[in-house]
Write a protein that holds these residues in place. Structure first.
Motif, PDB file in Angstrom:
ATOM      1  N   LEU A 226       0.833  -1.209   0.000  1.00 33.20           N
ATOM      2  CA  LEU A 226       0.000   0.000   0.000  1.00 33.20           C
ATOM      3  C   LEU A 226       0.867   1.257   0.000  1.00 33.20           C
ATOM      4  O   LEU A 226       0.543   2.250  -0.665  1.00 33.20           O
ATOM      5  CB  LEU A 226      -0.923   0.003   1.217  1.00 33.20           C
ATOM      6  N   ALA A 227       1.963   1.211   0.747  1.00 28.95           N
ATOM      7  CA  ALA A 227       2.869   2.364   0.764  1.00 28.95           C
ATOM      8  C   ALA A 227       3.400   2.631  -0.640  1.00 28.95           C
ATOM      9  O   ALA A 227       3.417   3.766  -1.112  1.00 28.95           O
ATOM     10  CB  ALA A 227       4.021   2.113   1.731  1.00 28.95           C
ATOM     11  N   ARG A 228       3.801   1.567  -1.339  1.00 32.88           N
ATOM     12  CA  ARG A 228       4.313   1.741  -2.702  1.00 32.88           C
ATOM     13  C   ARG A 228       3.224   2.270  -3.631  1.00 32.88           C
ATOM     14  O   ARG A 228       3.481   3.141  -4.472  1.00 32.88           O
ATOM     15  CB  ARG A 228       4.868   0.429  -3.229  1.00 32.88           C
ATOM     16  N   ALA A 229       1.998   1.750  -3.488  1.00 35.88           N
ATOM     17  CA  ALA A 229       0.905   2.214  -4.353  1.00 35.88           C
ATOM     18  C   ALA A 229       0.667   3.714  -4.183  1.00 35.88           C
ATOM     19  O   ALA A 229       0.421   4.436  -5.154  1.00 35.88           O
ATOM     20  CB  ALA A 229      -0.366   1.423  -4.053  1.00 35.88           C
ATOM     21  N   LEU A 230       0.743   4.198  -2.955  1.00 42.16           N
ATOM     22  CA  LEU A 230       0.552   5.627  -2.706  1.00 42.16           C
ATOM     23  C   LEU A 230       1.718   6.452  -3.255  1.00 42.16           C
ATOM     24  O   LEU A 230       1.529   7.571  -3.740  1.00 42.16           O
ATOM     25  CB  LEU A 230       0.383   5.881  -1.213  1.00 42.16           C
ATOM     26  N   VAL A 231       2.915   5.895  -3.192  1.00 39.83           N
ATOM     27  CA  VAL A 231       4.057   6.591  -3.792  1.00 39.83           C
ATOM     28  C   VAL A 231       3.870   6.694  -5.298  1.00 39.83           C
ATOM     29  O   VAL A 231       4.092   7.748  -5.911  1.00 39.83           O
ATOM     30  CB  VAL A 231       5.375   5.866  -3.449  1.00 39.83           C
ATOM     31  N   GLU A 232       3.448   5.583  -5.929  1.00 40.68           N
ATOM     32  CA  GLU A 232       3.221   5.594  -7.371  1.00 40.68           C
ATOM     33  C   GLU A 232       2.127   6.590  -7.755  1.00 40.68           C
ATOM     34  O   GLU A 232       2.140   7.145  -8.863  1.00 40.68           O
ATOM     35  CB  GLU A 232       2.857   4.197  -7.862  1.00 40.68           C
ATOM     36  N   ALA A 233       1.190   6.842  -6.839  1.00 41.70           N
ATOM     37  CA  ALA A 233       0.109   7.796  -7.096  1.00 41.70           C
ATOM     38  C   ALA A 233       0.531   9.232  -6.766  1.00 41.70           C
ATOM     39  O   ALA A 233      -0.304  10.145  -6.796  1.00 41.70           O
ATOM     40  CB  ALA A 233      -1.125   7.416  -6.295  1.00 41.70           C
ATOM     41  N   ASN A 234       1.819   9.424  -6.418  1.00 42.52           N
ATOM     42  CA  ASN A 234       2.374  10.749  -6.172  1.00 42.52           C
ATOM     43  C   ASN A 234       1.851  11.394  -4.890  1.00 42.52           C
ATOM     44  O   ASN A 234       1.802  12.618  -4.763  1.00 42.52           O
ATOM     45  CB  ASN A 234       2.107  11.681  -7.362  1.00 42.52           C
ATOM     46  N   VAL A 235       1.466  10.556  -3.905  1.00 43.94           N
ATOM     47  CA  VAL A 235       1.011  11.083  -2.622  1.00 43.94           C
ATOM     48  C   VAL A 235       2.190  11.550  -1.779  1.00 43.94           C
ATOM     49  O   VAL A 235       2.087  12.509  -1.015  1.00 43.94           O
ATOM     50  CB  VAL A 235       0.176  10.029  -1.867  1.00 43.94           C
ATOM     51  N   GLY A 236       3.311  10.862  -1.893  1.00 42.11           N
ATOM     52  CA  GLY A 236       4.478  11.217  -1.106  1.00 42.11           C
ATOM     53  C   GLY A 236       5.553  10.166  -1.238  1.00 42.11           C
ATOM     54  O   GLY A 236       5.548   9.363  -2.182  1.00 42.11           O
TER      55      GLY A 236
END
Length: 300
Positions: A226-236
């Motif tokens: 989930l952390a990686r998915a959010l990074v890929e979505a440019n969240v942080g």
């Protein structure tokens, strides 16, 4: 009459000779003859007479065969089960792994395991560590893989391989000139950050590494995927294990920089001490140990 006597007697009845029985039993012909002689001495009567170079069963042998047929059939079933167990075919190997391992390391190890047991099956499920522990205790799975050392009296925890930690960020977050340089806590100060659950061992490790530096937390997650998915979505940006960091890195979905972890980080195999897994599970563990880490997988 001993079990070995019965095996030799049945093999001679099926093949008609000591040579044929030796081939079926995978022993020498003299060993068959010696066992037959011992059986006849024990019984007190002859089982075969020789006629024109063949062994012909006596009336006593034919009567004995009638009584031994159910046992002979059972022995044949036992031999089939033993062969299936040896080949890993008797039942699927039931595996649970935490998300990063289930998606990135375990599949490579299973490919090697499948070559060792081409007729075997497995069942793989992604789970949280606490679910894995429960399933092991009630016998729902045979082996679990986690990044968390478990202290539970009914479980055996075996270190498998260690792994590194990386900071991952969306593409073009850092200039290319710094990508080979380890990240330091100051690089995260004030940066949008996806935090790991601080109740998890890796979450505690990350907090220790930050050592008081405060990024701007945008979201908290329980799994590295989930952390990686959010990074890929440019969240942080986020700190994750090397398996999650390097997954698909060649496609440019994230940038990654190593960090100097304050502790050694390990992958562990969990098994139930009172319900040892099938021997084929040892091959799976050895495959993971040989792979060692996802960086080596990328090069293969």
């Amino acid at each position: 009459m001993r079990l070995r006597h019965i095996e030799v007697f049945s093999a001679i009845m099926k093949t008609g000779s000591t040579v044929g029985a030796a081939s079926v039993l995978n022993i020498s012909q003299p060993a068959v003859s010696k066992t037959l002689q011992h059986a006849e001495r024990t019984l007190g009567f002859a089982l075969f007479v020789r006629s024109k170079g063949k062994l012909v069963p006596t009336p006593e042998a034919l009567r004995l065969q009638e009584e031994l047929q159910p046992l002979d059939d059972q022995l044949a079933r036992v031999h089939r089960v033993v062969a299936n167990l040896s080949a890993g075919k008797e039942a699927p190997l039931r595996i649970a792994a935490t998300s990063s391992l289930a998606h990135h390391l375990v599949p490579y190890a299973l490919a090697a395991w499948g070559r060792a047991f081409p007729n075997a099956q497995c069942m793989l499920v992604s789970s949280l560590t606490r679910e894995m522990v429960y399933w092991l205790l009630i016998g729902e799975i045979d082996i679990g893989f986690t990044m968390q050392a478990i202290s539970q009296p009914n479980l055996v925890t075996t270190p498998v391989c260690n792994f590194d930690l990386y900071v991952i960020a969306p593409p073009d977050w850092w200039p290319k000139s710094v990508l080979d340089r380890p990240a330091v806590p100051a690089d995260l100060a004030g940066q949008p950050f996806i935090a790991l659950d601080t109740a998890s061992p890796l979450g505690v490790t990350v907090m220790g590494w930050l050592n008081g530096v405060e990024p701007e937390i945008k979201a908290s997650v329980k799994t590295y995927a989930l952390a990686r998915a959010l990074v890929e979505a440019n969240v942080g940006i986020a700190v994750v294990d090397s398996f999650t960091a390097q997954a698909g890195s060649s496609a440019g979905k994230v940038q990654m920089r190593p960090i100097m972890s304050p502790t050694e980080n390990w992958v562990y195999a969990l098994t139930n001490s009172s319900r040892p897994p099938p021997q084929s599970a040892d091959v799976l563990v050895r495959s993971m140990q040989e792979l060692g880490g996802f960086s080596s997988l990328e090069r293969r």
